[in-house]
Design a protein around this motif. Structure first.
Motif, PDB file in Angstrom:
ATOM      1  N   UNK A 200       0.841  -1.201   0.000  1.00 17.70           N
ATOM      2  CA  UNK A 200       0.000   0.000   0.000  1.00 17.70           C
ATOM      3  C   UNK A 200       0.876   1.250   0.000  1.00 17.70           C
ATOM      4  N   UNK A 201       1.881   1.278   0.857  1.00 15.71           N
ATOM      5  CA  UNK A 201       2.767   2.442   0.940  1.00 15.71           C
ATOM      6  C   UNK A 201       3.477   2.672  -0.391  1.00 15.71           C
ATOM      7  N   UNK A 202       3.942   1.606  -1.025  1.00 13.88           N
ATOM      8  CA  UNK A 202       4.658   1.758  -2.295  1.00 13.88           C
ATOM      9  C   UNK A 202       3.727   2.337  -3.373  1.00 13.88           C
ATOM     10  N   UNK A 203       2.484   1.888  -3.424  1.00 14.26           N
ATOM     11  CA  UNK A 203       1.541   2.475  -4.383  1.00 14.26           C
ATOM     12  C   UNK A 203       1.327   3.956  -4.083  1.00 14.26           C
ATOM     13  N   UNK A 204       1.287   4.309  -2.808  1.00 15.98           N
ATOM     14  CA  UNK A 204       1.124   5.725  -2.445  1.00 15.98           C
ATOM     15  C   UNK A 204       2.358   6.538  -2.835  1.00 15.98           C
ATOM     16  N   UNK A 205       3.524   5.923  -2.786  1.00 15.39           N
ATOM     17  CA  UNK A 205       4.745   6.581  -3.266  1.00 15.39           C
ATOM     18  C   UNK A 205       4.615   6.864  -4.764  1.00 15.39           C
ATOM     19  N   UNK A 206       4.054   5.909  -5.507  1.00 12.40           N
ATOM     20  CA  UNK A 206       3.845   6.126  -6.943  1.00 12.40           C
ATOM     21  C   UNK A 206       2.878   7.286  -7.183  1.00 12.40           C
ATOM     22  N   UNK A 207       1.870   7.426  -6.325  1.00  8.94           N
ATOM     23  CA  UNK A 207       0.951   8.574  -6.421  1.00  8.94           C
ATOM     24  C   UNK A 207       1.750   9.867  -6.281  1.00  8.94           C
ATOM     25  N   UNK A 208       2.626   9.914  -5.292  1.00  6.59           N
ATOM     26  CA  UNK A 208       3.463  11.090  -5.077  1.00  6.59           C
ATOM     27  C   UNK A 208       4.307  11.387  -6.318  1.00  6.59           C
ATOM     28  N   UNK A 209       4.884  10.351  -6.916  1.00  9.93           N
ATOM     29  CA  UNK A 209       5.680  10.539  -8.123  1.00  9.93           C
ATOM     30  C   UNK A 209       4.860  11.111  -9.269  1.00  9.93           C
ATOM     31  N   UNK A 210       3.623  10.631  -9.422  1.00 10.11           N
ATOM     32  CA  UNK A 210       2.758  11.153 -10.486  1.00 10.11           C
ATOM     33  C   UNK A 210       2.417  12.615 -10.243  1.00 10.11           C
TER      34      UNK A 210
END
Length: 188
Positions: A81-91
């Motif tokens: 979950x945290x890693x997907x949220x990191x991807x959100x931040x990158x986007x």
């Protein structure tokens, strides 16, 4: 010997991994397709168009290594979950790079997207781990197939995402990052 409840739990977890990977792959393909265009637009140099893609690959390699170590120690659910949220931040960073006209921010955003979407790589092993030995190969193949779905769907979202961005007064390429952020968030 595993019972019917165990089989239902395995199917549910596999479906969750498949869905998350489909959303993440769709989001990643959309974001990285636009990244090459954004890099050329920001720099005026088409020779730099591949830099964000390279950064996302480095991010994915780094993210997978860190995620594997953390998952081994703490389990997979929360780190995924945290890693997907990191991807959100990158986007979000990549979208902001277009408004700020910053190539460096675009490249860093692409790295962060890659770091976060490394869940896609680790999810293959998660799917295999929850299946009996004779079903592990097909579990991995199913998760790889999810990425294929994303590879087809991602580019289809280019025009709708551009139209959405233009409708709110943003750079048209920023729409892809907005759609990607929503996809990564949904995957989380």
């Amino acid at each position: 010997m595993p019972g019917p409840a165990d089989d239902r739990a395995r199917r549910r977890l596999t479906a969750t991994l498949f869905t998350g990977n489909t959303l993440s792959s769709t989001s990643f393909i959309l974001a990285i397709t636009v990244a090459t265009l954004a890099a050329a637009n920001l720099t005026g140099n088409p020779n730099l168009a591949g830099v964000p893609s390279a950064a996302s690959t480095l991010g994915a390699a780094s993210g997978a290594s860190v995620l594997a170590a953390i998952s081994t120690r703490f389990g997979r659910r929360r780190p995924f979950i945290v890693w997907f949220l990191v991807a959100v931040l990158g986007a979000v960073m990549a979208a902001a790079s277009l408004e700020a006209r910053s190539f460096v921010l675009l490249v860093f955003g692409a790295f962060v997207i890659g770091f976060g979407r490394s869940v896609d790589q680790v999810a293959r092993f998660a799917a295999a781990d929850i299946r009996p030995a004779e079903r592990r190969g097909s579990a991995i193949a199913l998760i790889v197939w999810a990425a294929t779905v994303g590879s087809v769907v991602g580019p289809l979202l280019l025009e709708p995402s551009a139209a959405a961005a233009r409708s709110v007064g943003l750079e048209s390429l920023a729409g892809a990052y907005g759609f990607a952020a929503i996809g990564f968030l949904t995957a989380a």
